[in-house]
Design a protein around this motif. Structure first.
Motif, PDB file in Angstrom:
ATOM      1  N   SER A 264       0.834  -1.201   0.000  1.00  0.00           N
ATOM      2  CA  SER A 264       0.000   0.000   0.000  1.00  0.00           C
ATOM      3  C   SER A 264       0.865   1.245   0.000  1.00  0.00           C
ATOM      4  O   SER A 264       2.027   1.222   0.433  1.00  0.00           O
ATOM      5  CB  SER A 264      -0.939   0.020   1.215  1.00  0.00           C
ATOM      6  N   ARG A 265       0.289   2.304  -0.497  1.00  0.00           N
ATOM      7  CA  ARG A 265       0.918   3.615  -0.473  1.00  0.00           C
ATOM      8  C   ARG A 265      -0.186   4.640  -0.313  1.00  0.00           C
ATOM      9  O   ARG A 265      -1.007   4.826  -1.208  1.00  0.00           O
ATOM     10  CB  ARG A 265       1.717   3.849  -1.744  1.00  0.00           C
ATOM     11  N   GLY A 303     -12.359   0.037  11.344  1.00  0.00           N
ATOM     12  CA  GLY A 303     -13.370   1.078  11.465  1.00  0.00           C
ATOM     13  C   GLY A 303     -13.084   2.330  10.655  1.00  0.00           C
ATOM     14  O   GLY A 303     -13.315   3.442  11.119  1.00  0.00           O
ATOM     15  N   GLY A 304     -12.541   2.152   9.459  1.00  0.00           N
ATOM     16  CA  GLY A 304     -12.276   3.299   8.598  1.00  0.00           C
ATOM     17  C   GLY A 304     -10.844   3.795   8.632  1.00  0.00           C
ATOM     18  O   GLY A 304     -10.471   4.656   7.822  1.00  0.00           O
ATOM     19  N   ALA A 305     -10.018   3.285   9.526  1.00  0.00           N
ATOM     20  CA  ALA A 305      -8.607   3.685   9.582  1.00  0.00           C
ATOM     21  C   ALA A 305      -7.841   2.862   8.545  1.00  0.00           C
ATOM     22  O   ALA A 305      -7.297   1.800   8.852  1.00  0.00           O
ATOM     23  CB  ALA A 305      -8.040   3.467  10.983  1.00  0.00           C
ATOM     24  N   HIS A 306      -7.788   3.367   7.335  1.00  0.00           N
ATOM     25  CA  HIS A 306      -7.262   2.552   6.242  1.00  0.00           C
ATOM     26  C   HIS A 306      -5.781   2.207   6.428  1.00  0.00           C
ATOM     27  O   HIS A 306      -5.350   1.115   6.043  1.00  0.00           O
ATOM     28  CB  HIS A 306      -7.484   3.252   4.900  1.00  0.00           C
ATOM     29  N   ALA A 307      -4.984   3.100   7.002  1.00  0.00           N
ATOM     30  CA  ALA A 307      -3.560   2.813   7.184  1.00  0.00           C
ATOM     31  C   ALA A 307      -3.364   1.615   8.103  1.00  0.00           C
ATOM     32  O   ALA A 307      -2.519   0.738   7.855  1.00  0.00           O
ATOM     33  CB  ALA A 307      -2.846   4.041   7.739  1.00  0.00           C
ATOM     34  N   ALA A 311      -1.872  -2.097   6.803  1.00  0.00           N
ATOM     35  CA  ALA A 311      -0.689  -2.673   7.449  1.00  0.00           C
ATOM     36  C   ALA A 311      -0.960  -4.086   7.937  1.00  0.00           C
ATOM     37  O   ALA A 311      -0.126  -4.991   7.774  1.00  0.00           O
ATOM     38  CB  ALA A 311      -0.242  -1.780   8.600  1.00  0.00           C
ATOM     39  N   ARG A 312      -2.125  -4.291   8.542  1.00  0.00           N
ATOM     40  CA  ARG A 312      -2.470  -5.617   9.038  1.00  0.00           C
ATOM     41  C   ARG A 312      -2.698  -6.591   7.876  1.00  0.00           C
ATOM     42  O   ARG A 312      -2.259  -7.744   7.934  1.00  0.00           O
ATOM     43  CB  ARG A 312      -3.721  -5.509   9.915  1.00  0.00           C
TER      44      ARG A 312
END
Length: 370
Positions: A264-265, A303-307, A311-312
């Motif tokens: 991801s970036r 819950g919307g925290a895309h970063a 990462a997970r």
């Protein structure tokens, strides 16, 4: 509700759309082809975890109705005499279907709720404080919260957001071609050093070659490369060349491995072959579906925290894809020496070796996630 753009309407893209729609997201899928792709080779699922995933998606029974009748494939010499056979369980896994049938099922399950845009492609991606602005070849620019590159080894999204393909894709020294050969009266597999042809069902050609220069969208150009690679073949060489010329379609691509230092970036993430592809390794379809399940699940949990979700997702998938990274199907299917062909054929004669190989695939780490 998150507004998500997916590039690629093959397997990974619609599979992700399925899970995202369940979670209430707005999904747009853009695909360069004019319609869902039909035909193609058989794809398979291996192990209880993959079958469980298909069941959770609600498509297991439909795929079982569409399963292929996989049979052992004779391996012959130049005179057509049987040397050994490739066991059906080696190629078919626990469930085998045609790629086109899987694509159709996934498309039908998501087309009513997702927006599909065929015949178009992303030309640029610009991250803004509010999301990612995407420009398209045909449609006008649009703003999305997240963008997913599920567009294969030659990913357009990866090139736009991460960098040129040369930094991520490694040629493994082989090419493969798929096509229908109308009127072929024989079905078998034949090898000569550095080249193999299998005429059971959709014909498969695998041959050793350095990187070739050609347009992947020009069928006649790809046909000429295949015909040249099999010039002088001792087993039905002329008939195969003529059949390739008559074939209504042909797909040619390199056997390649994708190695991405990150999946991801910013607000852009890679899925399936775009992130961890390895051509003909036998795991691509299962990993695409599993990756879609993991990515959607991590977005839900975050819950919307895309970063955090990205990462997970990467952590889980790196562990699960490690088994496919070292594989080079070309060396196995088209050994470069006569001795290599004989050794490979001996492996097929001992079914317990086949079972051991398949067992290592079925029990990879991702079975714990599903």
């Amino acid at each position: 509700m998150t507004n998500i753009l997916i590039s690629g309407a093959g397997i990974a893209g619609p599979a992700l759309a399925h899970w995202l729609l369940r979670d209430g997201h707005a999904v747009t899928v853009v695909e360069k082809a004019a319609s869902p792709r039909e035909g193609g080779q058989a794809v398979d699922f291996k192990g209880a975890a993959q079958l469980e995933l298909l069941d959770r998606m609600g498509i297991l029974q439909e795929l079982r109705r569409r399963r292929t009748d996989a049979v052992d494939l004779d391996i012959v010499d130049a005179a057509g005499r049987k040397l050994t056979e490739m066991p059906a369980e080696f190629t078919a896994g626990d469930l085998e279907v045609l790629r086109g049938d899987l694509v159709q099922v996934l498309y039908e399950r998501t087309a009513g709720a997702a927006e599909y845009v065929f015949g178009d492609s992303i030309t640029s991606l610009t991250e803004t404080p509010d999301g990612v602005r995407a420009h398209f070849e045909r449609g006008g620019p649009r703003l999305f919260d997240l963008v997913v590159g599920a567009d294969g080894i030659h990913s357009n999204v990866r090139s736009l957001a991460f960098g040129p393909e040369s930094g991520y894709v490694t040629h493994l020294g082989y090419y493969y071609a798929l096509c229908d050969l109308p009127g072929m009266p024989f079905a078998a597999m034949y090898n000569e050093p550095g080249r193999m042809v299998s005429t059971g069902g959709t014909a498969l050609f695998v041959f050793a070659a350095p990187e070739l220069a050609y347009d992947r969208h020009v069928t006649e150009e790809m046909k000429e490369h295949v015909i040249a690679a099999y010039e002088g073949l001792a087993w039905h060489g002329r008939e195969l060349a003529e059949a390739v010329r008559r074939s209504p379609d042909l797909y040619l691509d390199s056997l390649s491995r994708v190695k991405a230092d990150r999946y991801s970036r910013g607000r852009v993430v890679l899925l399936g072959d775009a992130a961890y592809g390895n051509t003909l390794a036998g795991l691509g379809t299962g990993l695409a579906l599993t990756g879609a399940y993991v990515l959607a699940g991590e977005l839900r949990q975050a819950g919307g925290a895309h970063a955090t979700a990205f990462a997970r997702y990467e952590q889980v998938m790196r562990a699960g894809t490690a088994i496919s990274k070292a594989a080079n199907a070309g060396r196995f299917l088209a050994p470069r020496t006569a001795l290599g062909i004989r050794v490979r054929n001996r492996v097929f004669k001992h079914r317990f070796l086949m079972k051991a190989m398949m067992g290592s695939v079925k029990n990879h780490p991702l079975k714990e996630y599903v």
